[in-house]
Scaffold this motif. Sequence first.
Motif, short mmCIF file in Angstrom:
data_model
loop_
_atom_site.label_atom_id
_atom_site.label_comp_id
_atom_site.label_asym_id
_atom_site.label_seq_id
_atom_site.Cartn_x
_atom_site.Cartn_y
_atom_site.Cartn_z
N UNK A 53 12.44 -60.88 -27.81
CA UNK A 53 13.81 -61.39 -27.69
C UNK A 53 13.84 -62.87 -27.31
N UNK A 54 12.98 -63.26 -26.40
CA UNK A 54 12.98 -64.66 -25.96
C UNK A 54 12.57 -65.60 -27.08
N UNK A 55 11.62 -65.20 -27.87
CA UNK A 55 11.20 -66.02 -29.01
C UNK A 55 12.34 -66.12 -30.02
N UNK A 56 13.04 -65.00 -30.24
CA UNK A 56 14.17 -65.01 -31.16
C UNK A 56 15.26 -65.97 -30.67
N UNK A 57 15.48 -66.01 -29.37
CA UNK A 57 16.51 -66.90 -28.84
C UNK A 57 16.11 -68.37 -28.98
N UNK A 78 19.77 -70.00 -28.83
CA UNK A 78 20.62 -69.31 -27.86
C UNK A 78 19.97 -69.33 -26.49
N UNK A 79 20.75 -69.33 -25.41
CA UNK A 79 20.20 -69.48 -24.06
C UNK A 79 19.31 -68.30 -23.67
N UNK A 80 18.20 -68.62 -23.02
CA UNK A 80 17.24 -67.59 -22.64
C UNK A 80 17.65 -66.83 -21.40
N UNK A 81 18.53 -67.42 -20.57
CA UNK A 81 18.85 -66.84 -19.27
C UNK A 81 20.25 -66.21 -19.21
N UNK A 82 20.86 -65.93 -20.36
CA UNK A 82 22.20 -65.31 -20.39
C UNK A 82 22.17 -64.02 -21.19
#
Length: 424
Positions: free
Chosen positions: A227-231, A236-240
């Motif tokens: 998911x983080x790589x996709x963001x 898109x923000x990683x922490x929201x």
Amino acid sequence: MKVLIVNTSEKTGGAAVAAHRLMDALNNHGVKARMLVRDKETDALTVVGLRGKWRQQWHFLWERLVIFLHLHCNRQRLFEIDIANAGTDITGLREFREADVIHLHWVNQGMLSLGVIGKILRSGKPVVWTMHDLWPATAICHYARGCKNYRTGCAHCRLLPGNGSANDLASRVWRRKQRMLDGQDISFVTCSQWLRGEARASALLQGHRVTSIPNAIDTRVYCPRDKQEARRTAGLPADRKVILFVSQRVTDERKGMNYLTEAVRLMVSDHPDMGQQAVIAILGGHSEGLADQLSLPVHPLGYVSDERQIVNIYRAADVFVTPSLEDNLPNTIMEAMACGVPCVGFKVGGIPEEIDHQKNGYVARYRDAADLARGIRWVLYDSAYATLSQQAVTKVAHSYSQQSVALRYTELYNETIAQKHYKL
């Protein structure tokens, strides 16, 4: 077995996506399938485009002009109506002659006329028609929106000025469809059980077989990833928490954007901290104009046609919300679920067939923005999220995989061929 899939567009629109995926599924499982389209958008060898670009354009414009005049020159409902008064005769094409089965999908906006469809039915070829909306079972509309006239016979149409009359455009097209179908063998398929029930209630389809087979999806393409790589890739923000809304045209009233707007307002009002915890990503045309309407930060992603980018955006989301007010079996839900994203939607159409309430998502009460808000909050903060995500992936693999859908269609093709030969 050779199957010719007929659809107006190759890639644009939910029906086109579903038809193209079915072609791939059939070819991957031993059936030779090709698509015949008006709007060819790629160089795929399995897709054949109609010749005569200007003639195709004229068919489209002539139909719109006739509808425009019946609407007293009002554009408001111009694309809610199709009358199939113009289209291309495909029965002389080599692809048609060589096919064992003709499989119609969404053939509106100047692709096929009622006269041409009638000629296809009289050709002796076995015909299957997948309904992506209600148009084959009504006179002129794709979504009835509460109207039940098609159960007895369309007239006094709410889409026409003054709610039409006893002999309005809908009534005349209804009679043409009756003549077209009279005495003909055709197997209708709906993508959802809900639409099957609506189709079987239509006076137009009485005596015709109506079965239900869902759309297919390639789970090798639509599948979970980091998911983080996709963001990072999608910006898109990683922490929201990311709430995703997708529509080809996000301003379409039927897609229910107003209910999402109200649901977000209620969430932020009840939980002010969400303003710092969540964002909304909007994928679709005209998404830029919605940023000021929502109470959370908005990331308008615009219209994206590249499938890899679309899959990546799904993977970046925490929850997918579809507040549609009327829908068949949305491809977007199965796409999100295949990527491990739980979904929230209203209890309408085929949506409850895809989303199992509080097992792989949340089914909200129809037109209830407060319950839609509860569903989004529940998925994001109160559910066993990992289990929810895995159940979403499992549901798609079991119900919508290429193999299962291709097998069911192959069985239907064989039954249709056998029935045709028996009657001959």
